[in-house]
Write a protein that holds these residues in place. Sequence first.
Motif, short mmCIF file in Angstrom:
data_model
loop_
_atom_site.label_atom_id
_atom_site.label_comp_id
_atom_site.label_asym_id
_atom_site.label_seq_id
_atom_site.Cartn_x
_atom_site.Cartn_y
_atom_site.Cartn_z
N LEU A 1 25.08 69.25 38.03
CA LEU A 1 25.54 68.46 39.18
C LEU A 1 25.17 69.11 40.72
CD1 LEU A 1 29.01 67.17 38.30
CD2 LEU A 1 26.84 66.09 37.88
N VAL A 2 24.48 68.38 41.45
CA VAL A 2 24.13 68.78 42.72
C VAL A 2 24.75 67.69 43.66
CG1 VAL A 2 22.00 69.21 44.22
CG2 VAL A 2 21.74 69.44 41.83
N GLY A 3 25.42 68.25 44.55
CA GLY A 3 26.23 67.46 45.37
C GLY A 3 26.24 68.02 46.92
N PHE A 4 26.35 67.06 47.83
CA PHE A 4 26.31 67.37 49.31
C PHE A 4 27.58 66.82 50.00
CE2 PHE A 4 22.19 67.49 47.75
CZ PHE A 4 21.49 68.44 48.18
N SER A 5 28.28 67.84 50.98
CA SER A 5 29.32 67.28 51.72
C SER A 5 30.25 66.70 50.71
CB SER A 5 28.78 66.37 52.66
OG SER A 5 29.81 66.21 53.68
N ALA A 6 30.71 65.03 51.03
CA ALA A 6 31.69 64.65 50.03
C ALA A 6 31.11 64.38 48.56
CB ALA A 6 31.84 63.17 50.63
N GLY A 7 29.73 64.21 48.43
CA GLY A 7 29.38 64.46 47.04
C GLY A 7 29.53 65.60 46.51
N GLY A 8 29.51 66.70 47.19
CA GLY A 8 29.79 67.97 46.82
C GLY A 8 31.15 68.32 46.28
N HIS A 9 32.04 67.43 46.92
CA HIS A 9 33.46 67.35 46.29
C HIS A 9 33.52 66.59 45.12
CE1 HIS A 9 37.67 65.85 46.17
NE2 HIS A 9 37.85 67.12 46.61
N GLY B 1 26.14 62.84 50.00
CA GLY B 1 27.44 62.68 50.73
C GLY B 1 27.59 61.48 51.28
N GLY B 2 28.49 61.48 52.34
CA GLY B 2 28.65 60.23 53.17
C GLY B 2 30.06 59.88 53.32
N SER B 3 31.01 61.03 53.22
CA SER B 3 32.60 60.89 53.39
C SER B 3 33.01 59.99 52.37
CB SER B 3 32.74 60.39 55.07
OG SER B 3 32.37 61.30 55.81
N TYR B 4 32.51 59.69 51.38
CA TYR B 4 33.09 58.74 50.24
C TYR B 4 33.08 57.30 50.80
CZ TYR B 4 34.86 62.18 46.97
OH TYR B 4 34.95 63.27 46.13
N ARG B 5 32.07 56.83 51.87
CA ARG B 5 32.27 55.91 52.33
C ARG B 5 30.68 55.10 52.35
NH1 ARG B 5 36.53 55.09 55.76
NH2 ARG B 5 37.72 57.06 56.53
N HIS B 6 29.85 55.92 52.18
CA HIS B 6 28.32 55.54 51.99
C HIS B 6 27.46 56.79 51.32
CE1 HIS B 6 27.96 57.65 55.74
NE2 HIS B 6 26.76 57.89 55.43
N HIS B 7 26.37 56.62 51.15
CA HIS B 7 25.29 57.50 50.44
C HIS B 7 24.53 57.93 51.28
CE1 HIS B 7 27.02 55.65 46.65
NE2 HIS B 7 27.34 56.84 46.51
N ALA B 8 24.53 59.24 51.78
CA ALA B 8 23.20 59.61 52.80
C ALA B 8 21.86 59.65 52.06
CB ALA B 8 23.74 61.10 53.44
N PRO B 9 20.98 58.77 52.63
CA PRO B 9 19.62 58.78 52.00
C PRO B 9 18.86 60.01 51.97
CG PRO B 9 19.92 56.93 53.41
CD PRO B 9 21.04 58.02 53.68
N HIS B 10 19.23 60.80 52.99
CA HIS B 10 18.27 62.12 52.86
C HIS B 10 19.01 63.35 51.98
CE1 HIS B 10 21.42 63.21 55.34
NE2 HIS B 10 21.10 64.54 55.56
N GLU B 11 19.89 62.69 51.38
CA GLU B 11 20.63 63.63 50.29
C GLU B 11 20.51 63.13 48.94
OE1 GLU B 11 23.86 65.40 53.36
OE2 GLU B 11 24.61 63.97 51.88
N ALA B 12 19.52 62.06 48.82
CA ALA B 12 19.38 61.35 47.49
C ALA B 12 17.96 61.75 46.96
CB ALA B 12 19.69 59.93 47.69
N GLU B 13 16.98 60.65 47.50
CA GLU B 13 15.78 60.55 46.81
C GLU B 13 14.75 61.68 46.91
OE1 GLU B 13 16.89 56.28 46.76
OE2 GLU B 13 17.06 57.76 48.19
N PRO B 14 14.97 62.66 48.20
CA PRO B 14 14.33 63.77 48.49
C PRO B 14 14.75 64.93 47.59
CG PRO B 14 14.97 62.72 50.60
CD PRO B 14 15.57 62.07 49.64
N VAL B 15 16.13 64.90 47.43
CA VAL B 15 16.53 66.00 46.50
C VAL B 15 16.07 66.04 45.31
CG1 VAL B 15 18.38 67.20 45.78
CG2 VAL B 15 18.63 66.19 48.02
N VAL B 16 16.07 64.68 44.64
CA VAL B 16 15.59 64.50 43.44
C VAL B 16 14.24 64.74 43.17
CG1 VAL B 16 14.85 62.54 41.66
CG2 VAL B 16 17.28 62.68 42.67
#
Length: 216
Positions: free
Chosen positions: A70-78, A10-25
Amino acid sequence: MTIRALVLPGGSYRHHAPHEAEPVVAWLRALGVEADIFRYPVGMAHPAAHDAIGARIAELRGAGADRVLLVGFSAGGHAAGLAALRPADATRRVDGLVLGYPVVSLEKHSHQGSSEVLLGDEDTPARRAALSLESLVTAAAPASFLFHSFDDQKVPVEHSLLLSSAMHHAGIPHELHLYPLGGHGCGLGGDLVPWTNACAAWLAREGWLRDGSIPA
C-alpha cells in the motif's frame, strides 16, 4: 510470485488528489511493480474507507496476489496505515507500506479535515485513540517506508515521528526520511524531496522489484 501495489491518494478524506494518483502509479510501473489507484470512499465517516480498502485487498489476494503493497499520501497515508495495522482478517493483510506525509494521529497534532470526516458525529477520546496509527502498531505490522518534510504546515512532521517511534519500539523494520523543505502534498517530490530514489532502493532491498535491482 505475484506482487500488487495499491496507491491511495490524499485529500483530507474529502477528495482524491490527482498528483498523488496517476503519476505515482506510473512511477511504480516504471520500476516493474504492478500498481493501480484505489479511490476509497470519501466524505464518509469511518469505517467506510477502511472497509472498502480491506475488501479490495481481499480481492487481490483472491486473484492470486502473494504480496500486497500500500502506498498512501496524507489522508491516504492514514487510510493505508489503518488498513495495514487493523486488518479484519488474514485475507486483508498487507506486506509493505509506503507513506508520504501521512496523517497518523487523531489525538496529537490532529489534522482537522481528516478528523472531521472520519469521526463524523462520534468524536470521542476512545474513537480518536482507535483511529490513531501510533496506538495500533504491533509486532505484526509490515515493513514500512515513511517520508515527511519538516516545514509541513498541514500535517506536522510529528505524525511520522510518532509512527516511526511506535514501529521502533515494536521492532518493525522501517525507514523514515525527513527533508528540511517540501511542505505538504509534494507528490513525487522533485529536487527538494527526492524520496523516490530512497524508496526505490528500499523496494529493491525488500524484494518488491522483480530482479532486486532498480531500473536504470
